[in-house]
Write an enzyme that holds these catalytic residues in place. Structure first.
Site, PDB file in Angstrom:
ATOM      1  N   CYS A 188      -1.379   0.680   7.144  1.00  0.00           N
ATOM      2  CA  CYS A 188      -2.691   0.298   7.320  1.00  0.00           C
ATOM      3  C   CYS A 188      -3.277  -1.202   6.322  1.00  0.00           C
ATOM      4  CB  CYS A 188      -3.892   1.452   6.774  1.00  0.00           C
ATOM      5  SG  CYS A 188      -3.960   2.685   8.283  1.00  0.00           S
TER       6      CYS A 188
ATOM      7  N   ASN B   2       2.238   1.452   4.231  1.00  0.00           N
ATOM      8  CA  ASN B   2       2.469   0.500   4.808  1.00  0.00           C
ATOM      9  C   ASN B   2       2.760   0.241   6.635  1.00  0.00           C
ATOM     10  OD1 ASN B   2       5.461  -1.856   5.371  1.00  0.00           O
ATOM     11  ND2 ASN B   2       3.421  -2.321   4.943  1.00  0.00           N
TER      12      ASN B   2
ATOM     13  N   CYS C  63       0.351  -1.284  -0.204  1.00  0.00           N
ATOM     14  CA  CYS C  63       0.140   0.194  -0.073  1.00  0.00           C
ATOM     15  C   CYS C  63       1.091   0.954   0.139  1.00  0.00           C
ATOM     16  CB  CYS C  63      -0.433   0.202   1.617  1.00  0.00           C
ATOM     17  SG  CYS C  63      -0.821  -0.012   2.988  1.00  0.00           S
TER      18      CYS C  63
HETATM   19  P1  4NP Z   1      -1.989   2.811   4.250  1.00  0.00           P
HETATM   20  O1  4NP Z   1      -2.185   4.567   4.511  1.00  0.00           O
HETATM   21  O2  4NP Z   1      -1.181   3.144   2.936  1.00  0.00           O
HETATM   22  O3  4NP Z   1      -3.435   2.041   3.452  1.00  0.00           O
HETATM   23  O4  4NP Z   1      -0.828   2.261   5.314  1.00  0.00           O
HETATM   24  C1  4NP Z   1      -2.087   5.419   4.794  1.00  0.00           C
HETATM   25  C2  4NP Z   1      -1.122   5.659   5.522  1.00  0.00           C
HETATM   26  C3  4NP Z   1      -0.456   7.048   5.887  1.00  0.00           C
HETATM   27  C4  4NP Z   1      -0.712   8.125   4.865  1.00  0.00           C
HETATM   28  C5  4NP Z   1      -1.391   7.844   4.121  1.00  0.00           C
HETATM   29  C6  4NP Z   1      -1.807   6.200   3.655  1.00  0.00           C
HETATM   30  N1  4NP Z   1      -0.027   9.228   5.297  1.00  0.00           N
HETATM   31  O5  4NP Z   1      -0.216  10.180   4.061  1.00  0.00           O
HETATM   32  O6  4NP Z   1       0.755   9.213   5.302  1.00  0.00           O
END
Ligand code: 4NP
Length: 171
Positions: free
Chosen positions: A26, A24, A21
């Site tokens: 969620c 990394n 994702c």
């Molecule tokens: P993930 O979610 O890609 O599912 O881990 C996110 C976690 C952090 C951010 C965006 C999405 N961020 O912008 O910091």
């Protein structure tokens, strides 16, 4: 014959998957935790190598997000990840690279300049029996309901993925 992400695998030659994702913290750690759990439940832990990574460097070294952990724990699942960045070597290393959304997919494909690894880069929801938009929505800025939705999507997708890979175990 075109290359396929499905190959015979065994305990000597485990099948390697990486969930990817953006952060990394969620979605991909949740997919990783669910898949590890399913594989253990099926008694197949020695047949798989399971990992997750992010296309950004924002959260390197962090454990999974507290809302992702709370949601997974509610369903009896532990999330062991420490955030790391997806890199070129992962294209070579893994049998299957699963992107959560089209932005992740595009970032992964940008590393694969010569299209050598196209056959092993897939969208996670390609395995979801009810794929909706085809993307696992980013829950980061939303409430707990979004994290629960992500969990449900990933659980369905992991079940279908394991079912698809299982016939390729070498007896
Ligand atoms: P993930 O979610 O890609 O599912 O881990 C996110 C976690 C952090 C951010 C965006 C999405 N961020 O912008 O910091």
């Amino acid at each position: 014959m075109p290359k396929d992400f499905k190959r015979p695998f065994s305990t000597e030659n485990p099948y390697k998957l990486v969930f990817v994702c953006l952060g990394n913290i969620c979605r991909s750690p949740t997919a990783e935790g669910i898949f590890i759990h399913k594989v253990k439940e099926a008694g197949l832990e020695n047949y798989f190598y399971i990992d997750s990574a992010g296309t950004s460097a924002y959260h390197i070294g962090e454990s999974a997000n507290s809302k992702s952990q709370a949601t997974a724990n509610k369903h009896g699942i532990h999330l062991p990840s420490k955030a790391r960045c997806f890199e070129y070597a992962d294209l070579e290393e893994f049998d299957l690279i699963l992107a959560m959304d089209s932005e992740n997919l595009s970032n992964i494909k940008q590393l694969d300049r010569k299209n050598r690894f196209e056959h092993k880069i897939k969208m996670m929801r390609a395995f979801d029996p009810t794929p909706d938009t085809g993307e696992v929505p980013d829950p980061y800025y939303g409430g707990l309901q979004g994290f629960e939705n992500v969990f449900q999507v990933l659980e369905r997708s992991c079940d279908a993925l394991l079912e698809e890979l299982q016939p390729h175990i070498k007896q």
